[in-house]
Design a protein around this motif. Structure first.
Motif, short mmCIF file in Angstrom:
data_model
loop_
_atom_site.label_atom_id
_atom_site.label_comp_id
_atom_site.label_asym_id
_atom_site.label_seq_id
_atom_site.Cartn_x
_atom_site.Cartn_y
_atom_site.Cartn_z
N ASP A 3 0.83 -0.96 -0.07
CA ASP A 3 0.18 0.05 -0.02
C ASP A 3 0.91 1.12 0.00
OD1 ASP A 3 -2.39 -1.54 0.18
OD2 ASP A 3 -2.16 -1.69 2.22
N ASP A 4 0.21 2.54 -0.55
CA ASP A 4 1.11 3.65 -0.35
C ASP A 4 1.26 3.98 0.89
OD1 ASP A 4 1.25 3.91 -3.28
OD2 ASP A 4 -0.72 5.19 -3.21
N PHE A 5 2.77 4.60 1.24
CA PHE A 5 2.91 4.85 2.69
C PHE A 5 2.83 6.31 2.63
CE2 PHE A 5 6.12 6.27 5.56
CZ PHE A 5 5.99 5.85 6.57
N SER A 6 2.08 6.78 3.43
CA SER A 6 1.80 8.37 3.55
C SER A 6 1.88 8.52 5.12
CB SER A 6 0.53 8.87 2.75
OG SER A 6 -0.62 8.34 3.32
N PHE A 7 2.30 10.01 5.21
CA PHE A 7 2.15 10.62 6.68
C PHE A 7 1.95 11.99 6.49
CE2 PHE A 7 6.60 10.40 5.52
CZ PHE A 7 7.02 11.61 6.29
N SER A 8 1.48 12.52 7.52
CA SER A 8 1.48 14.02 7.70
C SER A 8 1.89 14.42 9.16
CB SER A 8 0.10 14.35 7.21
OG SER A 8 0.00 15.77 7.36
N ILE A 9 2.70 15.25 9.21
CA ILE A 9 2.90 15.62 10.88
C ILE A 9 1.89 16.95 10.81
CG2 ILE A 9 4.72 16.94 12.34
CD1 ILE A 9 6.83 15.51 10.90
N GLU A 10 1.03 16.73 11.80
CA GLU A 10 -0.09 17.61 11.79
C GLU A 10 0.28 18.63 13.05
OE1 GLU A 10 -3.06 17.27 10.41
OE2 GLU A 10 -2.22 15.41 9.19
N ASN A 24 16.76 14.59 14.74
CA ASN A 24 16.42 14.99 16.00
C ASN A 24 15.33 14.21 16.49
OD1 ASN A 24 17.96 17.28 16.05
ND2 ASN A 24 16.36 18.20 14.97
N LEU A 25 15.13 13.72 17.87
CA LEU A 25 14.24 12.94 18.47
C LEU A 25 13.00 13.95 18.79
CD1 LEU A 25 13.19 10.14 19.60
CD2 LEU A 25 14.39 10.76 21.64
N GLU A 26 11.99 13.68 18.06
CA GLU A 26 11.03 14.84 18.45
C GLU A 26 9.46 14.20 18.84
OE1 GLU A 26 10.14 16.84 14.70
OE2 GLU A 26 12.31 17.13 14.37
N LEU A 27 8.78 14.73 19.39
CA LEU A 27 7.31 14.15 19.76
C LEU A 27 6.27 14.99 19.05
CD1 LEU A 27 5.40 12.65 21.55
CD2 LEU A 27 4.96 14.41 23.21
N ASN A 28 5.56 14.68 17.98
CA ASN A 28 4.62 15.11 17.08
C ASN A 28 3.41 14.51 17.18
OD1 ASN A 28 6.71 16.74 15.92
ND2 ASN A 28 7.49 15.28 15.00
N LEU A 29 2.39 14.95 16.61
CA LEU A 29 1.11 14.42 16.33
C LEU A 29 1.14 14.15 14.77
CD1 LEU A 29 -1.86 16.56 18.15
CD2 LEU A 29 -1.43 13.99 18.35
N VAL A 30 1.13 12.90 14.47
CA VAL A 30 1.21 12.34 12.98
C VAL A 30 0.02 11.48 12.64
CG1 VAL A 30 2.59 10.93 11.63
CG2 VAL A 30 3.71 12.12 13.47
N SER A 31 -0.26 11.77 11.31
CA SER A 31 -1.24 11.08 10.71
C SER A 31 -0.95 10.22 9.84
CB SER A 31 -2.31 11.93 10.00
OG SER A 31 -3.15 11.24 9.06
N TRP A 32 -0.98 8.63 10.18
CA TRP A 32 -0.45 7.58 9.01
C TRP A 32 -1.61 7.32 8.39
CZ3 TRP A 32 4.73 7.50 9.46
CH2 TRP A 32 5.30 7.75 10.69
N GLY A 33 -1.15 7.27 7.03
CA GLY A 33 -2.01 6.78 5.85
C GLY A 33 -3.46 7.43 6.12
N GLY A 34 -3.58 8.63 6.55
CA GLY A 34 -4.72 9.49 6.32
C GLY A 34 -5.70 9.18 7.63
N ARG A 35 -5.14 8.18 8.55
CA ARG A 35 -5.94 7.96 9.75
C ARG A 35 -5.83 9.16 10.59
NH1 ARG A 35 -3.91 3.14 8.15
NH2 ARG A 35 -1.97 3.30 9.71
N PRO A 36 -6.70 9.16 11.74
CA PRO A 36 -6.64 10.39 12.84
C PRO A 36 -5.31 10.28 13.24
CG PRO A 36 -8.51 8.96 13.17
CD PRO A 36 -7.78 8.33 12.06
N ALA A 37 -4.53 11.51 13.72
CA ALA A 37 -3.02 11.62 14.20
C ALA A 37 -3.22 10.97 15.58
CB ALA A 37 -2.81 13.04 14.12
N LYS A 38 -2.05 10.43 15.72
CA LYS A 38 -1.50 9.90 17.18
C LYS A 38 -0.34 10.48 17.40
CE LYS A 38 -3.69 5.39 16.50
NZ LYS A 38 -3.45 4.13 16.49
N TYR A 39 0.07 10.61 18.77
CA TYR A 39 1.21 10.95 19.33
C TYR A 39 2.65 10.04 19.05
CZ TYR A 39 -1.59 13.96 21.99
OH TYR A 39 -2.68 14.82 22.56
N ASP A 40 3.46 10.55 18.42
CA ASP A 40 4.66 9.87 17.65
C ASP A 40 5.79 10.38 18.37
OD1 ASP A 40 5.06 8.10 15.57
OD2 ASP A 40 6.52 9.53 15.27
#
Length: 74
Positions: A3-10, A24-40
């Motif tokens: 499947d297409d791999f997509s992500f967006s740092i929200e 850098n080691l970061e804490l972000n809210l990331v949406s993986w594959g268009g799903r709701p963002a999670k803490y990453d």
């Protein structure tokens, strides 16, 4: 075929540590594959196009981790 791999740092929540070569080691809210963002929590390249292995948590999991960390004496 994969499947297409997509992500967006929200939302960027903060820098944990600065690494070698600009990674850098970061804490972000990331949406993986268009799903709701999670803490990453993971390492990111300077342009945020490449990433290292990391940990993705729901809000509930992050709250539980925070509570656990608050109990640890450092």
């Amino acid at each position: 075929m994969a499947d297409d791999f997509s992500f967006s740092i929200e939302q960027s929540l903060g820098l944990v540590t600065e690494g070698k070569g600009g990674w850098n080691l970061e804490l972000n809210l990331v949406s993986w594959g268009g799903r709701p963002a999670k803490y990453d929590l993971r390492s990111w390249s300077p342009d945020h196009q490449k990433m290292g292995k990391g940990l993705t948590l729901t809000k509930e999991e992050l709250i539980a981790l925070k509570d656990l960390l608050n109990k640890i004496e450092l």
